[in-house]
Scaffold this active site. Structure first.
Site, PDB file in Angstrom:
ATOM      1  N   GLY A   1       6.168  -6.940   0.540  1.00  0.00           N
ATOM      2  CA  GLY A   1       5.598  -6.578   1.620  1.00  0.00           C
ATOM      3  C   GLY A   1       6.465  -7.025   2.690  1.00  0.00           C
ATOM      4  O   GLY A   1       7.823  -7.400   1.927  1.00  0.00           O
TER       5      GLY A   1
ATOM      6  N   TRP B   1       0.634  -1.446  -0.075  1.00  0.00           N
ATOM      7  CA  TRP B   1      -0.247  -0.079   0.011  1.00  0.00           C
ATOM      8  C   TRP B   1       0.928   1.760  -0.404  1.00  0.00           C
ATOM      9  O   TRP B   1       0.320   2.126  -0.073  1.00  0.00           O
ATOM     10  CB  TRP B   1      -0.765   0.289   1.089  1.00  0.00           C
ATOM     11  N   ASN B   2       2.064   1.258  -0.319  1.00  0.00           N
ATOM     12  CA  ASN B   2       3.345   2.068   0.271  1.00  0.00           C
ATOM     13  C   ASN B   2       3.273   3.035  -0.610  1.00  0.00           C
ATOM     14  O   ASN B   2       3.242   4.410  -0.476  1.00  0.00           O
ATOM     15  CB  ASN B   2       4.236   2.108   1.774  1.00  0.00           C
TER      16      ASN B   2
ATOM     17  N   CYS C   1       9.634   0.509   2.145  1.00  0.00           N
ATOM     18  CA  CYS C   1      10.623  -0.420   2.729  1.00  0.00           C
ATOM     19  C   CYS C   1      12.549   0.287   3.302  1.00  0.00           C
ATOM     20  O   CYS C   1      13.884  -0.342   3.600  1.00  0.00           O
ATOM     21  CB  CYS C   1      10.925  -1.663   2.477  1.00  0.00           C
TER      22      CYS C   1
ATOM     23  N   GLU D   1      14.847  -5.783  -8.533  1.00  0.00           N
ATOM     24  CA  GLU D   1      13.234  -5.050  -9.981  1.00  0.00           C
ATOM     25  C   GLU D   1      14.180  -3.829 -10.238  1.00  0.00           C
ATOM     26  O   GLU D   1      14.891  -3.464  -9.278  1.00  0.00           O
ATOM     27  CB  GLU D   1      12.416  -5.319  -8.408  1.00  0.00           C
TER      28      GLU D   1
ATOM     29  N   PRO E   1      -3.416  -5.788  -5.372  1.00  0.00           N
ATOM     30  CA  PRO E   1      -2.851  -4.326  -4.851  1.00  0.00           C
ATOM     31  C   PRO E   1      -3.407  -5.060  -3.518  1.00  0.00           C
ATOM     32  O   PRO E   1      -4.405  -5.552  -2.645  1.00  0.00           O
ATOM     33  CB  PRO E   1      -3.419  -3.806  -5.109  1.00  0.00           C
TER      34      PRO E   1
ATOM     35  N   GLU F   1      10.639  -8.520  -2.557  1.00  0.00           N
ATOM     36  CA  GLU F   1      11.223  -7.726  -1.943  1.00  0.00           C
ATOM     37  C   GLU F   1      11.015  -7.395  -0.600  1.00  0.00           C
ATOM     38  O   GLU F   1       9.397  -6.610  -0.823  1.00  0.00           O
ATOM     39  CB  GLU F   1      11.299  -5.968  -2.517  1.00  0.00           C
TER      40      GLU F   1
ATOM     41  N   ARG G   1      10.263  10.801   3.908  1.00  0.00           N
ATOM     42  CA  ARG G   1       9.878  10.008   1.739  1.00  0.00           C
ATOM     43  C   ARG G   1       9.090   9.131   2.708  1.00  0.00           C
ATOM     44  O   ARG G   1       8.723   7.759   3.421  1.00  0.00           O
ATOM     45  CB  ARG G   1      10.602   9.382   1.738  1.00  0.00           C
TER      46      ARG G   1
ATOM     47  N   GLU H   1      10.568  -2.660  12.490  1.00  0.00           N
ATOM     48  CA  GLU H   1      10.669  -1.561  10.715  1.00  0.00           C
ATOM     49  C   GLU H   1      10.040  -0.744  11.612  1.00  0.00           C
ATOM     50  O   GLU H   1       8.652  -1.547  12.234  1.00  0.00           O
ATOM     51  CB  GLU H   1      10.431  -2.392   9.877  1.00  0.00           C
TER      52      GLU H   1
END
Length: 479
Positions: A229, A151-152, A285, A459, A176, A251, A279, A382
């Site tokens: 995620g 979602w970020n 992440c 990626e 999504p 990721e 940011r 995190e």
């Protein structure tokens, strides 16, 4: 603003969930419901899978230039609709409009980048060492893919996965995050407008991720999973992929160290910290999580950072002049509050922030903590919020040991004016990416990904398309 799309996108058509279910999309700035979207179930997932499987063979035969042109047209449409896409993203996710516009440009660039990579898929030809056979190498699409996005960064994470899949000739199902489905549905509409054939991209929005994704991964027809995620969910998905040996790229979480040496230019370091920490309100992440600052400059660095953080304006992302929007939901804010409270109980000093404001919305102020105990929970969790936790160190070996003392290894940041030291420490960090005297590492032209429990594969960059391609070797006898 154009119509907000709220149905599933399957086989090129907009459809309701088979059982008629819907789910709400909330505005994190107010807590109010923006709209309801279709809530897919297992039957919808099977329909999406069938559409992707049926479209795969013809799509794989499509000329690379044709795939490239579709991506290029989509890139142009995204940029033409920057304002409306930014408003949509801010409404469902909360980030300030200026940041949302930046994400739209970032997202569009993945389509431009992979439009160029689509026509550069190469192979090879040679004679094998025994001289009796020629070797022909070609690269083929891996097949139908399941793409799961967070979602970020709701638009950019979609284009970062969809772009290389289209370029490689793969069909796909995109799932999504339930908090931010609107940006993904808008992206599907843009790709349809750009000429993407029916069935190549299917979008299933759902609050029932387990019911939808597990049968796809265990069913044997999905050949590739790309997931962004948490590490915990990534482990679960890897287990589900094992039975049918689904190819995976992931990721996952991060716990980024931000290292400031005694010779660092503190103006540059503080500028870098503002980017690396703030940011997306810290909900990234790549966000700097643990600030290791040399003891001789820790006080001055903390003072400057607190001054900059304290000057940021917190409020709804749609309001002019706002720097920091709300966190994604109440649970996200509660987690940040708990981590800060734990650090303070263990002796951390709050230099700025540290207490959520009254009123509606999931807001939390930019916060700087000094003198953080290494045993604090936020050192191995995190944060995903606007909190900078400062610890001190005395020498290079010590800080490298402490920075690497984590199961994660996505990104690290190093600030020093010594080139030798900068390269030495960068090479010593157990991470997939390093920002050397910069707080921003993400770029569509660079490979993005981590090591250890921060993920598998990359990626973006020239290698990003590799995750969606297989090699085929043909032996041809020499006559």
């Amino acid at each position: 603003m154009t119509e907000v799309l709220t149905q599933l996108f399957i086989g090129g058509a907009w459809v309701d969930a088979a059982d008629g279910a819907t789910m709400p999309v909330d505005d994190p700035a107010t807590g109010e419901i923006l709209c309801h979207v279709a809530d897919a179930g297992p039957k919808d997932a099977r329909l999406a899978e069938e559409a992707a499987v049926q479209a795969q063979a013809e799509w794989a035969r499509t000329a690379p230039r044709a795939r490239s042109e579709i991506l290029r047209r989509a890139h142009e449409i995204i940029l033409e609709r920057t304002d409306e896409l930014a408003h949509l993203m801010t409404s469902e996710m909360g980030k300030p409009l200026a940041e949302a516009r930046g994400e739209v440009a970032y997202a569009a660039e993945f389509f431009r980048w992979f439009s160029e990579e689509a026509v550069r898929i190469d192979g090879g030809c040679g004679t094998l060492p025994d001289g009796r056979n020629r070797m022909l190498l070609s690269r083929r699409p891996v097949g139908p893919c399941l793409l799961i996005t967070p979602w970020n960064f709701p638009l950019a994470m979609g284009t970062r996965k969809i772009g290389p899949a289209i370029a490689a000739g793969c069909t796909m199902i995109l799932k999504p995050a339930p908090q931010t489905p609107l940006s993904s549905l808008a992206l599907a509409g843009i790709l349809k407008e750009a000429g993407l054939p029916d069935g190549v991209l299917n979008v299933v929005t759902t609050s029932r991720a387990g019911e939808v994704c597990e049968p796809l991964l265990r069913g044997g027809r999905i050949r590739k999973l790309s997931f962004t995620g948490s590490t915990a969910v990534g482990r679960l998905l890897l287990a589900q992929c094992a039975d049918t040996v689904v190819r995976t790229s992931m990721e996952l979480g991060g716990n980024a160290p931000f290292i400031v040496f005694d010779d660092a230019d503190l103006d540059v370091a503080v500028d870098g910290a503002m980017v690396a920490k703030m940011r997306n309100m810290g909900e990234a992440c790549t966000a700097a999580n643990r600030f290791f600052v040399h003891r001789s400059v820790a006080g001055e660095f903390g003072r400057r950072l607190a001054e900059r953080m304290g000057a940021l304006v917190v409020g709804p992302g749609t309001r002019g002049g706002v720097d920091v929007g709300p966190l994604i939901d109440a649970n996200g804010r509660a987690k940040v509050e708990e981590l800060v409270a734990d650090a303070v109980e263990r002796g951390a000093e709050v230099l700025v922030g540290g207490r959520r404001p009254e009123g509606p919305g999931n807001f939390y102020p930019p916060t700087v903590l000094a003198g953080v105990d290494p045993a604090s929970r936020l050192m191995d969790t995190e944060i995903f919020g606007p909190v900078a936790a400062i610890l001190t160190f005395d020498d290079e070996d010590e800080v490298l040991r402490r920075a690497n003392d984590t199961p994660w290894g996505l990104v690290g940041y190093v600030f020093t004016q010594g080139l030798d030291r900068g390269l030495r420490v960068s090479e010593g960090l157990e991470v997939g990416m390093v920002g050397l005297n910069t707080g921003l590492v993400s770029n569509p032209a660079a490979p993005f990904g981590g090591v250890k429990q921060s993920g598998l594969g990359r990626e973006g960059g020239r290698v990003g398309i590799d995750e969606f391609l297989e090699y085929q070797y043909v032996a041809v006898p020499v006559r």
